[in-house]
Write a protein that holds these residues in place. Structure first.
Motif, PDB file in Angstrom:
ATOM      1  N   ALA A 103       0.811  -1.213   0.000  1.00  0.00           N
ATOM      2  CA  ALA A 103       0.000   0.000   0.000  1.00  0.00           C
ATOM      3  C   ALA A 103       0.848   1.269   0.000  1.00  0.00           C
ATOM      4  O   ALA A 103       0.422   2.304  -0.513  1.00  0.00           O
ATOM      5  N   THR A 108       1.081   1.005  -6.474  1.00  0.00           N
ATOM      6  CA  THR A 108       0.246   0.486  -5.401  1.00  0.00           C
ATOM      7  C   THR A 108      -0.386  -0.847  -5.805  1.00  0.00           C
ATOM      8  O   THR A 108      -0.973  -0.960  -6.873  1.00  0.00           O
ATOM      9  N   THR A 111      -4.769  -1.262  -1.070  1.00  0.00           N
ATOM     10  CA  THR A 111      -5.081  -0.111  -0.219  1.00  0.00           C
ATOM     11  C   THR A 111      -5.260  -0.596   1.210  1.00  0.00           C
ATOM     12  O   THR A 111      -5.944  -1.595   1.452  1.00  0.00           O
ATOM     13  N   ASP A 112      -4.652   0.114   2.158  1.00  0.00           N
ATOM     14  CA  ASP A 112      -4.820  -0.246   3.564  1.00  0.00           C
ATOM     15  C   ASP A 112      -6.177   0.273   4.035  1.00  0.00           C
ATOM     16  O   ASP A 112      -6.403   1.484   4.111  1.00  0.00           O
ATOM     17  N   LEU A 226      -5.467  -5.265   3.970  1.00  0.00           N
ATOM     18  CA  LEU A 226      -5.225  -4.573   2.709  1.00  0.00           C
ATOM     19  C   LEU A 226      -6.208  -5.097   1.669  1.00  0.00           C
ATOM     20  O   LEU A 226      -6.458  -6.291   1.586  1.00  0.00           O
ATOM     21  N   VAL A 229      -5.976  -3.634  -5.359  1.00  0.00           N
ATOM     22  CA  VAL A 229      -6.522  -2.636  -6.284  1.00  0.00           C
ATOM     23  C   VAL A 229      -7.123  -3.306  -7.504  1.00  0.00           C
ATOM     24  O   VAL A 229      -7.904  -2.684  -8.232  1.00  0.00           O
TER      25      VAL A 229
END
Length: 230
Positions: A103, A108, A111-112, A226, A229
Motif C-alpha cells: 500500500a 500500489t 489499499t490499507d 489490505l 486494487v
C-alpha cells in the motif's frame, strides 16, 4: 529479465494460468510450505524467482496477486515483477519486504483499509527493519518509519468481517516495532464460514490451508487488512 523457474514450476504455472483468474489461491491448497525460496541479499544479486512447488505466506500472496493480472506466462512474469518490487525494478533494495509496502510503495498493489473497518483500530508508529532488541532484520537495507494500523483480535468481530471481501489480504500484526506483520493470508468467505487461506508453517499443516478466521485471530495480537486494487 531472466526468470529462475524449474521445469516443474513451469508445468504448475501452465496449469494455474489455464484455470483462469479470480480463484483467490484455491489452486494452491495443499502446496507444501517452503521458506527462503527467493534469491537476493545486500551481498547477492537479486533474481526473479518463480517457485510454485513450495511457498511461504508472502510468496503465496505474490503469486496469487500476479495470477490475477495474467492470461499467459509473460503477463504473469510482468505482474509478479510489479507486485514483488517497488517501481517494478528487480533488486533486493526494491523488493517489497514488508506487507504494508503493497500500500505504501509504488505502484500500489493494495489499499490499507484497516482504519475504515473499525473505530477500535490502533495506529502505531514503527521503524520497520529496526529490531526492538537491536540490529536490523535485513542488513543492508534502511530503516523505514511507518505508521501501521491494526484491529486488536478481540475487536475483530462479525461486524468487521461483514465489511470484508473475498480476496482481501489479512496480516497478523507484529508487536515488534521493526515488523508490520508476522504472517499473511487471504480472506475467503466460504459456505462454512470465513477463513484465512494461508501458507502455514505450523507442524500440523506445513502447507497451504484454509484456517478458520476467528480461530486464527485468537493466536495473534491483531490484524492489518489490505484490499487489492485489482
Amino acid at each position: 529479465m531472466p526468470v529462475q523457474i524449474s521445469p516443474r514450476s513451469e508445468q504448475i504455472l501452465e496449469r494455474l494460468l489455464a484455470t483462469g483468474r479470480g480463484r483467490f489461491g484455491a489452486d494452491f491448497l495443499g502446496t507444501p510450505y517452503g521458506a527462503d525460496t527467493l534469491v537476493g541479499s545486500a551481498d547477492q544479486p537479486e533474481k526473479l524467482v518463480v517457485e510454485l512447488e513450495r511457498v511461504d505466506c508472502f510468496t503465496f500472496a505474490d503469486y496469487v496477486e500476479a495470477l490475477k493480472r495474467a492470461d499467459n506466462r509473460d503477463e504473469f512474469v510482468a505482474g509478479l515483477t510489479t507486485v514483488r518490487y517497488k517501481d517494478g525494478v528487480v533488486s533486493f533494495a526494491n523488493r517489497r519486504h514488508f506487507f504494508t509496502d503493497w500500500a505504501a510503495a509504488t505502484p500500489t498493489v493494495a489499499t490499507d483499509i484497516t482504519t475504515s473497518l473499525s473505530p477500535d483500530a490502533i495506529e502505531v508508529h514503527k521503524n520497520l527493519n529496526q529490531k526492538d532488541s537491536g540490529g536490523l532484520y535485513l542488513p543492508g537495507l534502511p530503516v523505514v518509519p511507518r505508521t501501521v494500523a491494526y484491529i486488536p483480535s478481540d475487536r475483530f468481530d462479525s461486524g468487521v468481517v461483514g465489511q470484508l471481501r473475498t480476496g482481501d489480504y489479512i496480516g497478523a500484526y507484529a508487536d515488534d516495532g521493526g515488523l508490520d506483520v508476522t504472517h499473511v493470508g487471504i480472506f475467503v468467505d466460504t459456505p462454512d464460514g470465513p477463513v484465512l487461506r494461508n501458507a502455514s508453517s505450523l507442524a500440523a499443516d506445513n502447507k497451504v490451508v484454509d484456517s478458520p478466521l476467528f480461530d486464527y485471530l485468537r493466536t495473534v495480537p491483531g490484524a492489518v487488512v489490505l484490499r487489492p486494487v485489482l
